[in-house]
Every structure is written in structure tokens, then in C-alpha cells.
Scaffold this motif. Sequence first.
Motif, PDB file in Angstrom:
ATOM      1  N   ILE A 287      32.068 -14.160 -57.090  1.00  0.00           N
ATOM      2  CA  ILE A 287      30.907 -14.668 -56.537  1.00  0.00           C
ATOM      3  C   ILE A 287      30.841 -13.826 -55.213  1.00  0.00           C
ATOM      4  CG2 ILE A 287      29.141 -16.275 -56.048  1.00  0.00           C
ATOM      5  CD1 ILE A 287      30.754 -18.378 -57.880  1.00  0.00           C
ATOM      6  N   ALA A 288      30.062 -12.802 -55.064  1.00  0.00           N
ATOM      7  CA  ALA A 288      30.025 -12.091 -53.815  1.00  0.00           C
ATOM      8  C   ALA A 288      28.913 -12.794 -52.949  1.00  0.00           C
ATOM      9  CB  ALA A 288      29.542 -10.752 -53.912  1.00  0.00           C
ATOM     10  N   THR A 289      29.218 -13.651 -51.992  1.00  0.00           N
ATOM     11  CA  THR A 289      28.160 -14.345 -50.919  1.00  0.00           C
ATOM     12  C   THR A 289      28.462 -13.397 -49.712  1.00  0.00           C
ATOM     13  OG1 THR A 289      29.482 -15.874 -50.232  1.00  0.00           O
ATOM     14  CG2 THR A 289      28.535 -16.573 -52.169  1.00  0.00           C
ATOM     15  N   ALA A 290      29.210 -12.514 -49.567  1.00  0.00           N
ATOM     16  CA  ALA A 290      29.659 -12.094 -48.394  1.00  0.00           C
ATOM     17  C   ALA A 290      28.502 -11.348 -47.829  1.00  0.00           C
ATOM     18  CB  ALA A 290      30.744 -11.195 -48.341  1.00  0.00           C
ATOM     19  N   ALA A 291      28.017 -11.255 -46.642  1.00  0.00           N
ATOM     20  CA  ALA A 291      27.172  -9.855 -45.897  1.00  0.00           C
ATOM     21  C   ALA A 291      27.894  -9.084 -45.461  1.00  0.00           C
ATOM     22  CB  ALA A 291      26.323 -10.902 -44.944  1.00  0.00           C
ATOM     23  N   THR A 319      30.060   1.696 -46.599  1.00  0.00           N
ATOM     24  CA  THR A 319      31.308   1.059 -46.885  1.00  0.00           C
ATOM     25  C   THR A 319      31.298   0.956 -48.322  1.00  0.00           C
ATOM     26  OG1 THR A 319      29.915  -0.933 -46.684  1.00  0.00           O
ATOM     27  CG2 THR A 319      31.110  -0.452 -44.752  1.00  0.00           C
ATOM     28  N   PRO A 320      32.441   0.497 -48.965  1.00  0.00           N
ATOM     29  CA  PRO A 320      32.450   0.423 -50.346  1.00  0.00           C
ATOM     30  C   PRO A 320      31.456  -0.937 -50.681  1.00  0.00           C
ATOM     31  CG  PRO A 320      34.705  -0.204 -49.195  1.00  0.00           C
ATOM     32  CD  PRO A 320      33.684   0.244 -48.377  1.00  0.00           C
ATOM     33  N   ASP A 321      30.724  -0.689 -51.605  1.00  0.00           N
ATOM     34  CA  ASP A 321      29.896  -1.505 -52.155  1.00  0.00           C
ATOM     35  C   ASP A 321      30.911  -2.511 -53.213  1.00  0.00           C
ATOM     36  OD1 ASP A 321      28.531  -3.432 -53.901  1.00  0.00           O
ATOM     37  OD2 ASP A 321      26.756  -2.094 -53.605  1.00  0.00           O
ATOM     38  N   ILE A 322      31.580  -3.576 -52.504  1.00  0.00           N
ATOM     39  CA  ILE A 322      32.467  -4.372 -53.316  1.00  0.00           C
ATOM     40  C   ILE A 322      32.091  -4.939 -54.495  1.00  0.00           C
ATOM     41  CG2 ILE A 322      34.200  -6.571 -52.919  1.00  0.00           C
ATOM     42  CD1 ILE A 322      33.806  -5.910 -49.829  1.00  0.00           C
ATOM     43  N   LEU A 323      30.956  -5.572 -54.550  1.00  0.00           N
ATOM     44  CA  LEU A 323      30.367  -6.225 -56.010  1.00  0.00           C
ATOM     45  C   LEU A 323      30.230  -5.133 -56.999  1.00  0.00           C
ATOM     46  CD1 LEU A 323      29.491  -8.314 -57.504  1.00  0.00           C
ATOM     47  CD2 LEU A 323      27.191  -8.091 -56.371  1.00  0.00           C
ATOM     48  N   ALA A 324      29.608  -3.898 -56.675  1.00  0.00           N
ATOM     49  CA  ALA A 324      29.425  -2.978 -57.697  1.00  0.00           C
ATOM     50  C   ALA A 324      30.523  -2.472 -58.235  1.00  0.00           C
ATOM     51  CB  ALA A 324      28.345  -1.847 -56.864  1.00  0.00           C
ATOM     52  N   GLY A 337      25.950 -12.063 -57.576  1.00  0.00           N
ATOM     53  CA  GLY A 337      25.762 -11.297 -56.206  1.00  0.00           C
ATOM     54  C   GLY A 337      24.615 -12.101 -55.796  1.00  0.00           C
ATOM     55  N   PHE A 338      24.577 -11.651 -54.335  1.00  0.00           N
ATOM     56  CA  PHE A 338      23.541 -12.435 -53.438  1.00  0.00           C
ATOM     57  C   PHE A 338      22.387 -11.498 -53.202  1.00  0.00           C
ATOM     58  CE2 PHE A 338      24.043 -16.966 -52.550  1.00  0.00           C
ATOM     59  CZ  PHE A 338      24.989 -17.359 -53.374  1.00  0.00           C
ATOM     60  N   ALA A 339      21.073 -11.617 -52.911  1.00  0.00           N
ATOM     61  CA  ALA A 339      20.165 -10.825 -52.258  1.00  0.00           C
ATOM     62  C   ALA A 339      19.459 -11.449 -51.317  1.00  0.00           C
ATOM     63  CB  ALA A 339      19.385 -10.404 -53.212  1.00  0.00           C
ATOM     64  N   ASP A 351      16.115  -5.508 -59.400  1.00  0.00           N
ATOM     65  CA  ASP A 351      16.579  -4.435 -59.138  1.00  0.00           C
ATOM     66  C   ASP A 351      18.233  -4.306 -58.944  1.00  0.00           C
ATOM     67  OD1 ASP A 351      16.506  -1.301 -58.617  1.00  0.00           O
ATOM     68  OD2 ASP A 351      17.174  -2.233 -56.652  1.00  0.00           O
ATOM     69  N   LYS A 352      18.608  -5.298 -58.014  1.00  0.00           N
ATOM     70  CA  LYS A 352      20.074  -5.371 -57.845  1.00  0.00           C
ATOM     71  C   LYS A 352      20.867  -5.763 -58.968  1.00  0.00           C
ATOM     72  CE  LYS A 352      20.095  -6.279 -53.434  1.00  0.00           C
ATOM     73  NZ  LYS A 352      20.126  -6.827 -52.265  1.00  0.00           N
ATOM     74  N   LEU A 353      20.161  -6.581 -59.830  1.00  0.00           N
ATOM     75  CA  LEU A 353      20.652  -7.008 -61.100  1.00  0.00           C
ATOM     76  C   LEU A 353      21.184  -6.182 -61.949  1.00  0.00           C
ATOM     77  CD1 LEU A 353      21.114 -10.049 -62.357  1.00  0.00           C
ATOM     78  CD2 LEU A 353      19.248  -9.479 -63.665  1.00  0.00           C
ATOM     79  N   ARG A 355      20.951  -2.606 -61.147  1.00  0.00           N
ATOM     80  CA  ARG A 355      21.665  -1.475 -60.246  1.00  0.00           C
ATOM     81  C   ARG A 355      23.145  -1.892 -60.296  1.00  0.00           C
ATOM     82  NH1 ARG A 355      21.776  -1.062 -55.042  1.00  0.00           N
ATOM     83  NH2 ARG A 355      19.860  -2.550 -54.714  1.00  0.00           N
ATOM     84  N   LYS A 356      23.448  -3.075 -59.956  1.00  0.00           N
ATOM     85  CA  LYS A 356      24.932  -3.469 -59.635  1.00  0.00           C
ATOM     86  C   LYS A 356      25.663  -3.905 -61.161  1.00  0.00           C
ATOM     87  CE  LYS A 356      24.581  -4.341 -55.130  1.00  0.00           C
ATOM     88  NZ  LYS A 356      25.195  -4.539 -53.746  1.00  0.00           N
ATOM     89  N   GLY A 357      24.673  -3.896 -61.956  1.00  0.00           N
ATOM     90  CA  GLY A 357      25.093  -4.449 -63.538  1.00  0.00           C
ATOM     91  C   GLY A 357      25.899  -5.565 -63.775  1.00  0.00           C
TER      92      GLY A 357
HETATM   93  O1  C5P Z   1      23.445  -4.043 -51.758  1.00  0.00           O
HETATM   94  P1  C5P Z   1      23.084  -5.134 -51.081  1.00  0.00           P
HETATM   95  O2  C5P Z   1      23.800  -5.492 -49.777  1.00  0.00           O
HETATM   96  O3  C5P Z   1      21.873  -5.684 -50.801  1.00  0.00           O
HETATM   97  O4  C5P Z   1      23.915  -6.472 -52.095  1.00  0.00           O
HETATM   98  C1  C5P Z   1      24.037  -7.690 -51.625  1.00  0.00           C
HETATM   99  C2  C5P Z   1      25.198  -8.230 -52.646  1.00  0.00           C
HETATM  100  O5  C5P Z   1      26.167  -7.110 -52.779  1.00  0.00           O
HETATM  101  C3  C5P Z   1      26.011  -9.392 -52.237  1.00  0.00           C
HETATM  102  O6  C5P Z   1      26.266 -10.072 -53.336  1.00  0.00           O
HETATM  103  C4  C5P Z   1      26.965  -8.765 -51.334  1.00  0.00           C
HETATM  104  O7  C5P Z   1      27.959  -9.814 -51.191  1.00  0.00           O
HETATM  105  C5  C5P Z   1      27.464  -7.504 -52.089  1.00  0.00           C
HETATM  106  N1  C5P Z   1      27.952  -6.482 -51.299  1.00  0.00           N
HETATM  107  C6  C5P Z   1      29.127  -6.028 -51.323  1.00  0.00           C
HETATM  108  N2  C5P Z   1      29.690  -4.951 -50.792  1.00  0.00           N
HETATM  109  C7  C5P Z   1      28.983  -4.288 -50.036  1.00  0.00           C
HETATM  110  C8  C5P Z   1      27.486  -4.658 -49.845  1.00  0.00           C
HETATM  111  C9  C5P Z   1      26.980  -5.790 -50.572  1.00  0.00           C
HETATM  112  O8  C5P Z   1      29.837  -6.780 -52.146  1.00  0.00           O
HETATM  113  N3  C5P Z   1      29.407  -3.232 -49.279  1.00  0.00           N
END
Ligand code: C5P
Length: 440
Positions: A287-291, A319-324, A337-339, A351-353, A355-357
Amino acid sequence: MCPRGQQQSLLHSAYMERLFNKRILLGVTGSIAAYKAAEVVRRLRDAGADVRVVMTRGATEFVTPMTFQALSGHPVNQELLDTEAEAGMGHIELARWADTILVAPASADFLARLAQGRADDLLSAICLASDVPLAMAPAMNGQMWQNAATQQNVRTLVARGVLMLGPDAGEQACGETGVGRLQAPEILLAGLAELFQSGVLSGKTVMVTAGPTREAIDAVRYLSNHSSGKMGFSVAQAAVEAGARVILVSGPVAMTPPDHLQCLSVVSAQEMIDTVLTHIHGVDIFIATAAVADYRPVKAATGKTKKKAERIQLELEPTPDILAEIKARFPRLFCVGFAAETEALDEYAQDKLLRKGVEMIAANWVGPAATETGGAFGSDSNALRLFWKDGSAELPVASKQKLARQLILQIAQLEEMWSQRSLDDDKVVTLPDSGRRPGR
Ligand code: C5P
């Protein structure tokens, strides 16, 4: 039929799971069976429960508080009007702290006082001040148990919803044989465990990312955002309450992590993804809640950049998109993921659903659009809209703790259906090597 030993171990593993992480306040009252409460504490601790013991004055005539302090790992509370003890965890705090109160042994006198609603000693005051389930394990001489007054008190308490565990029949300390012995610890704990639903995430491992990240500009400056980490910490706490083993990977926040989980502190997005990858082995739900900061300086200066008169430029890279990335590397891991959006919440979330799969997106308003939902960074409440492949749900404004519990329930339900579907698919298609859960 199961052999006796096997039956006992089945009973044992069932209650171990339900008592895991539970906060049990054990009241010990004045009965010769008080010494048996030591074994109850030991077994509760073995089951992973956090135990605090409150003794009545009568109980201390039979066993010393030191015994229970050593076994529970906490100071034993005894007096209602003890300023020193109240300065630690006072009677109201103890009443609020507990998930349940077990009194073992419960003497005839204590049952009478509880039935009357007395609050003239610490244990009875806590029972009166608490709204959690109460369980009594009576232990007394057989005649005292049979006495009409005791039986009337027991009926009163049962009618109020108090759980009676025992007493058992057999030889008693007074030399008589009859009903009045303290229930055997094994049976007592199994009865107590009935008060707790088996957690919806029992047996699962959940990883939660939370808080902001900081991306260094130079030795003293960084890029970051206003995330407080409150939502992520609440989600992690709710997953613990639901019985999961939880790993919380948190950016810099001002909060103390919840109990009963593994918290790993990180600073930058790079550290966050490295830590996630190191610990992802065996995780069932991510569960990616991090901003996470979306950009970082291409090159951070090693020293402090000196102020100059002219404009300077900061070159940034994503930065690396951790969730994706986690989802792409482990397609069979259930990912949420969170938006946080200032406009077009539903469209961006959908769209995020895709795009990030991922399996679910929890979306909320931020900025000026969030005034009605209280969803500003750092606030204690929020509202969420949940989206998944073939459904959605609305979680109206509530405290972040309450929202997190509702979110975890929804995740647990979806994950169960989703993993069942994946198992069914497995029977038809053999997935390539990368199509596995981490560490499986
Ligand atoms: O792409 P965006 O930042 O809008 O997506 C938000 C989601 O992706 C959140 O769940 C956030 O924790 C995660 N995220 C991530 N790594 C990033 C950017 C966002 O894991 N670099």
C-alpha cells in the motif's frame, strides 16, 4: 477423531492467532488461585498479547506484584489513589488502553462489587470506566459459588454481557471437591479469544509506505512536501489491528510509529525504493500512501551552496516511481496506490489505476478543493473514493483512523477475490518466471 494432544494444539493455534497484538488488562483478585494467574500472563504473552496487570489488595496477600511485573514486562497497578501510578498510566487511561479486561481469578467479593457497580478500588473503577468486553474467571470455595447471592450476582453480570469463563469442577484448595476451581489457562484463553474476530488480514504480510521524501539540493537544503504521514500510519495501524504482519517504510515524519510493526525510516525516494525492495520478500499487499517527491536535483552539492546575486537554476530529474516499479516487477503482488488531486479526482484516479497497473486507487481531494472533506495535509480527517477494475466505493468524511479501518476491510475483501482468481488462472496458464509474488 483428533487425538487429545492434536486437539489441544489446534485449540492453541486458533487462540494464539486471535490474541496476537491484543491489549489485555488482567485483573487479579484475592483468591488462593491468584498464583495460577501467573501462568495466564505467560500464555497470553506467548500468544503475542500485550498484558498489563492490576491487582486488588487481597490479591497481593497471595502473590507479590513483582511476579506479575516480571511476567508482563510492565509495572503492576494496585491503588486507585496512587499519584505516582496515575502519573504513569492512570485508571482512565488503562480503561481506554485495553481491548478487553479479564479478571482471573475473580473472587466472590469482586463479582458482588462488579454487580453493584462499585468503583472504590482500582480494578472495579477500571471495569466501570471501560466499554470493552469484560470476562470473569471465577474461583472460590464451592459453597460460596453455589450461594444464592453469588449466583444472583453472576446472573446480573451475564445479563449485562459479561463473559463467565468457568469455574471448573474438581478438588479445591480448601480440601472440598466441587465447582469453584479456576478454569485451566488453556481453556480460559480459548474462551477469551472468542471475544475477538479472527482478523481479516490474519496470516498476511502488508507493506505500507508513508510520509514525504526529502530530495537533497545541497548539504542543508532539500525539496519536499507537506505530507504528515498520518494517513499512512493509520493504514499501517489498521492493518496491524486486522491481524497482519506489517512493515512500514516511512519518510521523515514527526510521529511515533504504531506498536507491533516493523518501521523502517528513510529520507529520499531512492532510499525508499531500495528499502522496499530489500524487504518485499513474502509481502502479500503493498500500500503506497507515501507522498514521494516526483523530482530530485540531478546533482546535490556536497557543501552548502553560497548565496549569489544572480539567478540560479536547479536541474531536476524524475525520482523512481516506487509503486509503478514494484507492480511491474511483481505483477502478482496486490498493490494499492493513493491519488491526491486538486481537480478531476475521478478521471485522474481511474487513469492512475490503468497507468500504474495496480489493483486499487484510494483518491482524495487536496488543496482548496478539500475544504469539505477536511483532506488538507496534516489534518486528522479525510474522505476517500476507492476505484478498482470493476467497481468503486465512497468512504465519507471520517477520522483518518476510521477511514483506514474501512479501507483495510475493502482491501482485504478485494485481495481475497483477486488472489483466488489468480489461483484459478494458474490452473490454465503457466505464468512466466517474473509473474510471481515476491519471494514465492
Ligand atoms: O503519480 P502519482 O504521484 O500521482 O501517484 C501517486 C501514487 O503513487 C501514490 O500511491 C504514491 O505513493 C505512489 N508514488 C510512488 N513513487 C513515486 C510517486 C508516487 O510510489 N515516485
